[in-house]
Design a protein around this motif. Structure first.
Motif, PDB file in Angstrom:
ATOM      1  N   ASN A 136       7.595  69.514  34.743  1.00  0.00           N
ATOM      2  CA  ASN A 136       7.740  70.683  35.609  1.00  0.00           C
ATOM      3  C   ASN A 136       9.205  71.048  35.810  1.00  0.00           C
ATOM      4  OD1 ASN A 136       5.009  70.898  35.873  1.00  0.00           O
ATOM      5  ND2 ASN A 136       4.891  70.086  37.957  1.00  0.00           N
ATOM      6  N   ARG A 137      10.059  70.058  35.978  1.00  0.00           N
ATOM      7  CA  ARG A 137      11.487  70.336  36.175  1.00  0.00           C
ATOM      8  C   ARG A 137      12.085  70.962  34.919  1.00  0.00           C
ATOM      9  NH1 ARG A 137      15.087  69.366  39.810  1.00  0.00           N
ATOM     10  NH2 ARG A 137      13.623  68.136  41.033  1.00  0.00           N
ATOM     11  N   GLN A 138      11.719  70.444  33.750  1.00  0.00           N
ATOM     12  CA  GLN A 138      12.234  71.008  32.497  1.00  0.00           C
ATOM     13  C   GLN A 138      11.727  72.432  32.292  1.00  0.00           C
ATOM     14  OE1 GLN A 138      10.712  67.897  29.999  1.00  0.00           O
ATOM     15  NE2 GLN A 138      12.732  66.888  29.806  1.00  0.00           N
ATOM     16  N   ILE A 139      10.451  72.677  32.662  1.00  0.00           N
ATOM     17  CA  ILE A 139       9.903  74.036  32.566  1.00  0.00           C
ATOM     18  C   ILE A 139      10.671  74.979  33.486  1.00  0.00           C
ATOM     19  CG2 ILE A 139       7.865  75.453  33.052  1.00  0.00           C
ATOM     20  CD1 ILE A 139       6.164  73.008  32.246  1.00  0.00           C
ATOM     21  N   ALA A 140      10.943  74.486  34.715  1.00  0.00           N
ATOM     22  CA  ALA A 140      11.670  75.319  35.678  1.00  0.00           C
ATOM     23  C   ALA A 140      13.059  75.687  35.162  1.00  0.00           C
ATOM     24  CB  ALA A 140      11.775  74.587  37.014  1.00  0.00           C
ATOM     25  N   GLU A 141      13.746  74.710  34.586  1.00  0.00           N
ATOM     26  CA  GLU A 141      15.090  74.985  34.064  1.00  0.00           C
ATOM     27  C   GLU A 141      15.039  75.954  32.892  1.00  0.00           C
ATOM     28  OE1 GLU A 141      16.509  71.135  33.104  1.00  0.00           O
ATOM     29  OE2 GLU A 141      16.927  70.557  35.197  1.00  0.00           O
ATOM     30  N   GLU A 142      14.041  75.827  32.031  1.00  0.00           N
ATOM     31  CA  GLU A 142      13.924  76.678  30.855  1.00  0.00           C
ATOM     32  C   GLU A 142      13.615  78.121  31.230  1.00  0.00           C
ATOM     33  OE1 GLU A 142      13.873  77.610  26.775  1.00  0.00           O
ATOM     34  OE2 GLU A 142      14.488  75.754  27.757  1.00  0.00           O
ATOM     35  N   LEU A 143      12.766  78.297  32.266  1.00  0.00           N
ATOM     36  CA  LEU A 143      12.295  79.645  32.619  1.00  0.00           C
ATOM     37  C   LEU A 143      12.992  80.205  33.854  1.00  0.00           C
ATOM     38  CD1 LEU A 143       8.448  79.152  32.037  1.00  0.00           C
ATOM     39  CD2 LEU A 143      10.146  80.067  30.459  1.00  0.00           C
ATOM     40  N   PHE A 144      13.970  79.465  34.396  1.00  0.00           N
ATOM     41  CA  PHE A 144      14.725  79.914  35.564  1.00  0.00           C
ATOM     42  C   PHE A 144      13.810  80.175  36.759  1.00  0.00           C
ATOM     43  CE2 PHE A 144      17.005  81.329  31.744  1.00  0.00           C
ATOM     44  CZ  PHE A 144      18.204  80.637  31.913  1.00  0.00           C
ATOM     45  N   ILE A 145      12.926  79.220  37.006  1.00  0.00           N
ATOM     46  CA  ILE A 145      12.069  79.270  38.190  1.00  0.00           C
ATOM     47  C   ILE A 145      12.184  77.926  38.903  1.00  0.00           C
ATOM     48  CG2 ILE A 145      10.436  80.950  37.230  1.00  0.00           C
ATOM     49  CD1 ILE A 145       8.603  78.641  36.473  1.00  0.00           C
ATOM     50  N   SER A 146      11.620  77.840  40.117  1.00  0.00           N
ATOM     51  CA  SER A 146      11.692  76.588  40.867  1.00  0.00           C
ATOM     52  C   SER A 146      10.642  75.612  40.332  1.00  0.00           C
ATOM     53  CB  SER A 146      11.448  76.844  42.350  1.00  0.00           C
ATOM     54  OG  SER A 146      10.091  77.197  42.574  1.00  0.00           O
ATOM     55  N   PRO A 147      10.870  74.293  40.495  1.00  0.00           N
ATOM     56  CA  PRO A 147       9.856  73.306  40.086  1.00  0.00           C
ATOM     57  C   PRO A 147       8.515  73.523  40.777  1.00  0.00           C
ATOM     58  CG  PRO A 147      11.954  72.234  40.448  1.00  0.00           C
ATOM     59  CD  PRO A 147      12.119  73.649  40.929  1.00  0.00           C
ATOM     60  N   LYS A 148       8.555  73.968  42.044  1.00  0.00           N
ATOM     61  CA  LYS A 148       7.302  74.219  42.767  1.00  0.00           C
ATOM     62  C   LYS A 148       6.509  75.345  42.110  1.00  0.00           C
ATOM     63  CE  LYS A 148       5.406  75.113  47.356  1.00  0.00           C
ATOM     64  NZ  LYS A 148       5.727  75.330  48.792  1.00  0.00           N
ATOM     65  N   THR A 149       7.244  76.427  41.735  1.00  0.00           N
ATOM     66  CA  THR A 149       6.567  77.537  41.056  1.00  0.00           C
ATOM     67  C   THR A 149       6.003  77.088  39.723  1.00  0.00           C
ATOM     68  OG1 THR A 149       8.057  79.119  42.127  1.00  0.00           O
ATOM     69  CG2 THR A 149       6.875  79.877  40.162  1.00  0.00           C
TER      70      THR A 149
END
Length: 1006
Positions: free
Chosen positions: A956-969
């Motif tokens: 989730n954290r890697q997805i958030a960083e890749e897509l510029f969203i929060s880990p919660k989102t």
């Protein structure tokens, strides 16, 4: 006057109303002695009779440590036979000989068969008879004094409470709660019934002061003095029976001098009776719950006029009551009987019991024939006369056995062993095994002329314990017997018999596979002349080898078993050995000869009435037919289903429940192969309902797991796999059970995207090995593993170890037989999947597989192959019309079977290739350059991006960083994706995305 209990009575009357709607009712009524259970029951029965119900009451009989097997059921059914003779005869039609074990009026009790399913068969027949009897009328059965119930009665009651599913039946059982101490045998049953939602439990409390006041007003027919109410309430503590006794004592003039001792209170009214009446009351107290008038006349040794006057005084004093049928007398309350019995001197008690026994020996007509043997045994035992008691107890044990009351038989045999040393030598030497045992180990001696030995009783007790479900007890008995045999210098045949029993028990109890014990038995019989024991040992050796270590070496053991059985004329043993021999022939590759042998045994067993053997033949033939796949002439799975249906009809009539479960389980497997999945699921569920043994239930759970896996229901598949593991356990690893569990574990792991676990399970399965005849389980396992490798090709982290995994699969496949077209097709299919896992599969490879599978009656297998062939055609620019036809045919099959997973695979492939799957479906439009077929799954553009990263293994954290969203989102998106895809976790979502090629280029377009 009926005081209080309005709420309790309302519960019982409500049950009556529910039963009228074809909903059987089960109720337990408990309370301390004297609290009013019988009074409540009488009020309820009166209401039931007013509403047109047929009512019958049976009481548990306290005549000794064992009681009369099924006594309350026998009494209640006898009442129903009198009230509804034609209806009960119709309900029992066809099974009168078996049901006679509970209701002797139905006919002669047969001598056999006896096996571990005998009791279950009897219980099932009783339940079905009651359901038929209560189909058109409300029937109320009340069983009183459950605290005195024999073991068989308790087991039957528990079975009925669980098994009754229809009919206008109300089943009520009462028990004395204050007698249920921690070790009372009724306690576990009550705990078990408390867990059943269908059983209502009513606990009667003592009366409060107001209720005692109303009770006194009813007894006295006037309003009582308040001081008297206070005195009675204080001394009775609200117990309704004690209230009555205190009033009676008060009215008889005993207003002072009463002690607070309950026994003294109860004996007061007995002690004021005339001497002759007191004497009769004491005699009745030792006779049991009820004493027949002719028997009482013989035992009392009074003239008839004198006896009647004595009885009149006891009845007038409300101490004794005449029975409902007018044939005998009983105490008005069991507490009074217990007090009178306890007040007897030891010598007096023995003398009274001796008189009862002598009277029964002198005149067999004094009581019912089915009660005489067991009551005689108890009377002689209570008379402290070992010389008379030992043969009487042994005779009673045979009677209990013939009624399938194995727990009572075991208790009687243990009592006989206690009497053994105290009985005179001449009495023991006069006893013969032929008279008192039915499982006497045939050790080359004549059971009609050889004296009975204590070890013979241990043999009989061992089997009684096993049949009664007390395997731990049976195991201890075999240990004791072997120690006695060793101390006496050894008798190899008897010892071999007990070692064979230990082998069976240890396997059933989960202590091991039983080989060490059966090997010991085999060593003991070496070099001895042919005998029944020798033949049984050889049959078990061959059978063990067939199940645990299939191979040609077991053929010799099976042949020896057949030969020995023929030598001694043991036809049933011979047929059992021939079943093992036929199966081993088929496993060794001689399918035609082996199948012919099995069919011949089946037909002969049916003709000779050996239903147990015939059932085993049906089990093995249906299994072997499924293993043979398809011959040139016909589909073997279809033949297996037809034979299984015949087998179910045969064994269900005989109530061989575990045998029926095995046959139904085999039927479920063949129905699955034929694509009749709903029928397969029903057969498997029926197996779980019918079967008692762990192995058939484990096989049924495995069948349900296969179905769930094929339908894409991974959570259900994992749950059924866990259930199968729990049923089979770890103590007795049979290839026919273990290899399918490996295959299922591979399927669940693959579906959840756990390729590492797929490889681990595969490696363990290959290390476990695929013995001779196990190709039917091994080929699907290797195929599932190869498919998982092919579907995972290209996923992150899957390349490392792939080459070794594929080579291991190829090596294992080279060791497997292909004795039928089905397994040749599996070999071809496996080869193509291994090539697909390496990216080297071609249209020619899949065409060869499709050609091999098409003639087989395996619709699911064919649909999967056609999916791969269509994929290969589209990927190589091949014939689109052919591919479209394959996809449509496979999709129709997947839709009919309810295979969501295969249906989704096919739909996505069709969408990528823009091929309509049904005639009325419009041709899918070409996707826009910036869109993907993944939209068909209902995912938004953002969810598609998240899924693409999930498929690469991103957190989730890697997805958030890749897509510029929060880990919660990112977490919320992942949760939405899992819900839309219908998967349980990230690994399963990644596997699904990759399997459906969601992020690869579309197939070539025209």
């Amino acid at each position: 006057m009926f005081v209080g209990r309005a709420d309790e009575l309302a519960v019982l009357v409500d049950a009556l109303a529910r039963a009228a709607d074809q909903e059987p009712q089960a109720l337990l009524v408990g309370g301390e002695a004297g609290v009013g259970k019988t009074r409540l029951t009488e009020e309820f029965l009166g209401e039931a009779a007013r509403r047109g119900a047929v009512v019958a009451v049976g009481g548990c009989v306290e005549i000794g440590a064992e009681g009369l097997p099924f006594a309350p059921f026998s009494t209640a059914l006898r009442t129903l036979l009198r009230l509804l003779p034609g209806e009960l005869a119709a309900a029992a039609a066809g099974q009168e000989d078996e049901l006679a074990r509970i209701l002797p009026e139905l006919g002669e009790t047969p001598r056999g068969p006896h096996d571990e399913e005998s009791t279950a068969r009897l219980f099932e027949l009783t339940a079905r008879m009651l359901e038929r009897l209560a189909a058109d009328r409300t029937v109320v059965l009340v069983l009183e004094d459950l605290h005195w119930a024999d073991t068989s009665t308790r087991h039957l009651l528990a079975y009925l409470f669980r098994a009754l599913g229809r009919g206008r039946l109300v089943l009520v059982a009462t028990y004395r709660a204050d007698d249920i101490h921690r070790r009372h045998p009724l306690r576990p049953l009550l705990a078990e019934l408390d867990r059943l939602r269908t059983v209502q439990r009513i606990e009667l409390a003592r009366f409060n002061r107001g209720e005692v006041r109303r009770q006194l007003a009813g007894i006295l027919a006037s309003q009582p003095d308040e001081a008297f109410v206070d005195s009675v309430f204080e001394r009775s503590d609200g117990n309704a029976f004690f209230v009555e006794e205190l009033v009676a004592s008060h009215e008889s003039g005993c207003r002072t001098g009463l002690t607070e001792s309950l026994r003294d209170l109860l004996l007061v009214r007995v002690e004021v009776l005339p001497d002759a009446a007191q004497r009769v009351v004491r005699i009745v107290a030792e006779g049991g719950s009820t004493v027949e008038y002719p028997l009482l006349l013989a035992v009392s040794r009074l003239g008839e006029d004198e006896l009647i006057e004595a009885l009149r005084a006891a009845v007038g004093a409300n101490i004794l009551l005449a029975t409902a049928d007018g044939d005998g007398y009983r105490f008005r309350h069991s507490l009074v009987r217990e007090a009178v019995s306890d007040d007897l001197l030891p010598g007096e008690r023995a003398r009274v019991n001796r008189r009862y026994a002598e009277a029964l020996e002198a005149d067999e007509t004094l009581i019912r024939a089915e009660e005489r043997v067991i009551r005689l045994a108890n009377y002689w035992y209570a008379a402290n006369d070992p010389a008379k008691a030992l043969p009487a107890v042994l005779a009673a044990s045979i009677t209990a056995r013939r009624r399938h009351a194995y727990s009572e038989q075991l208790s009687l045999l243990e009592r006989a062993m206690d009497l053994w040393e105290s009985a005179p030598d001449e009495v023991r030497e006069a006893l013969r095994p032929a008279d008192y045992t039915e499982v006497y180990p045939p050790c080359g001696c004549d059971p009609a002329s050889t004296p009975l030995q204590r070890v013979d009783l241990l043999a009989e007790a061992t089997v009684a314990a096993r049949y009664g479900g007390e395997r731990e007890r049976a195991l201890k008995l075999t240990k004791l017997a072997l120690r006695i045999l060793d101390e006496d210098g050894g008798d190899p045949l008897r010892a071999a018999w007990f070692w064979t029993e230990r082998s069976r028990l240890i396997a059933n109890l989960g202590r091991g596979d039983g080989w060490q014990e059966i090997a010991t038995a085999q060593e003991l019989v070496k070099g001895l002349p042919p005998s029944q024991v020798h033949a049984d040992v050889l049959v078990r050796v061959a059978g063990w080898g067939m199940l645990h270590n299939p191979g040609p070496g077991n053929l010799a053991a099976a042949e020896r078993a057949v030969e020995y059985a023929r030598m001694i004329g043991a036809e049933e043993t011979e047929l059992n050995a021939r079943i093992t021999y036929g199966c081993l022939l088929m496993d060794s590759g001689d399918g035609a000869t082996g199948l012919a042998e099995l069919h011949e045994v089946k037909d002969r067993a049916i003709a000779r009435g050996f239903t147990v053997v015939a059932g085993r033949a049906h089990i093995n033939i249906t299994s072997q037919l499924e293993s043979m796949g398809r011959s040139r002439a016909m589909g073997r799975s279809r033949e297996a289903v037809e034979l299984a249906e015949q087998g179910v009809q045969l064994v269900s009539k005989a109530r061989l429940l575990d045998t029926e479960a095995w046959v139904r389980g085999n039927m479920a497997e063949s129905l699955y192969s034929l694509g009749r999945w709903d029928e397969a699921a029903e057969a498997a569920r029926r197996t779980l309902h019918v079967g008692h043994g762990a192995a058939p239930r484990g096989s049924a759970s495995a069948r349900l797991a296969y179905l769930a896996l094929a339908r894409g229901e991974l959570t259900e598949a994992a749950a059924q796999l866990a259930a199968a593991h729990a049923h089979f356990g770890t103590h007795d690893s049979q290839p026919q059970h273990r290899i399918p569990l490996f295959r299922l574990a591979i399927g669940v792991a693959e579906g959840e995207g756990r390729l590492a676990d797929v490889r681990t399970e595969t490696a363990q399965a290959i290390a476990y090995g695929f013995p001779l005849g196990q190709h039917r389980y091994a080929w699907p396992l290797l195929l599932a593993s190869a498919t998982a490798e092919a579907d995972a090709r290209g996923l992150p982290g899957t390349e490392e170890g792939r080459a070794a995994a594929l080579e291991a699969l190829r090596t294992a496949a080279r060791t497997l037989a292909t004795p039928a077209p089905l397994w040749s097709a599996h070999s071809e299919y496996l080869r193509a999947e291994l090539l697909r896992a390496e990216g080297r599969d071609t249209v020619a490879d899949w065409t060869a597989v499709e050609t091999a599978v098409s003639p087989l009656e395996r619709p699911y297998l064919l649909a999967r192959v056609r999916h791969r062939l269509a994929e290969a055609l589209l990927g190589s620019g091949g014939d689109r019309d052919t591919a479209a036809g394959l996809l449509r045919d496979a999709h129709a099959t997947a839709d009919r079977l309810g295979s969501r997973r295969l249906r989704e695979d096919l739909a996505l492939l069709a969408q990528r290739a823009r091929i309509p799957l049904t005639p009325d479906e419009t041709r899918p439009a070409a996707p826009a350059p910036d869109t993907d077929p993944i939209e068909a799954l209902g995912l938004t553009s953002r969810e598609r991006d998240v899924l693409r990263l999930v498929a690469t293994g991103s957190t989730n954290r890697q997805i958030a960083e890749e897509l510029f969203i929060s880990p919660k989102t990112a977490s919320v998106h992942v949760s939405n994706i899992l819900a839309k895809l219908g998967v349980a976790g990230r690994g399963e979502a990644a596997a699904l995305a990759h399997r459906l090629r969601l992020f690869t280029a579309p197939a070539p377009q025209p």
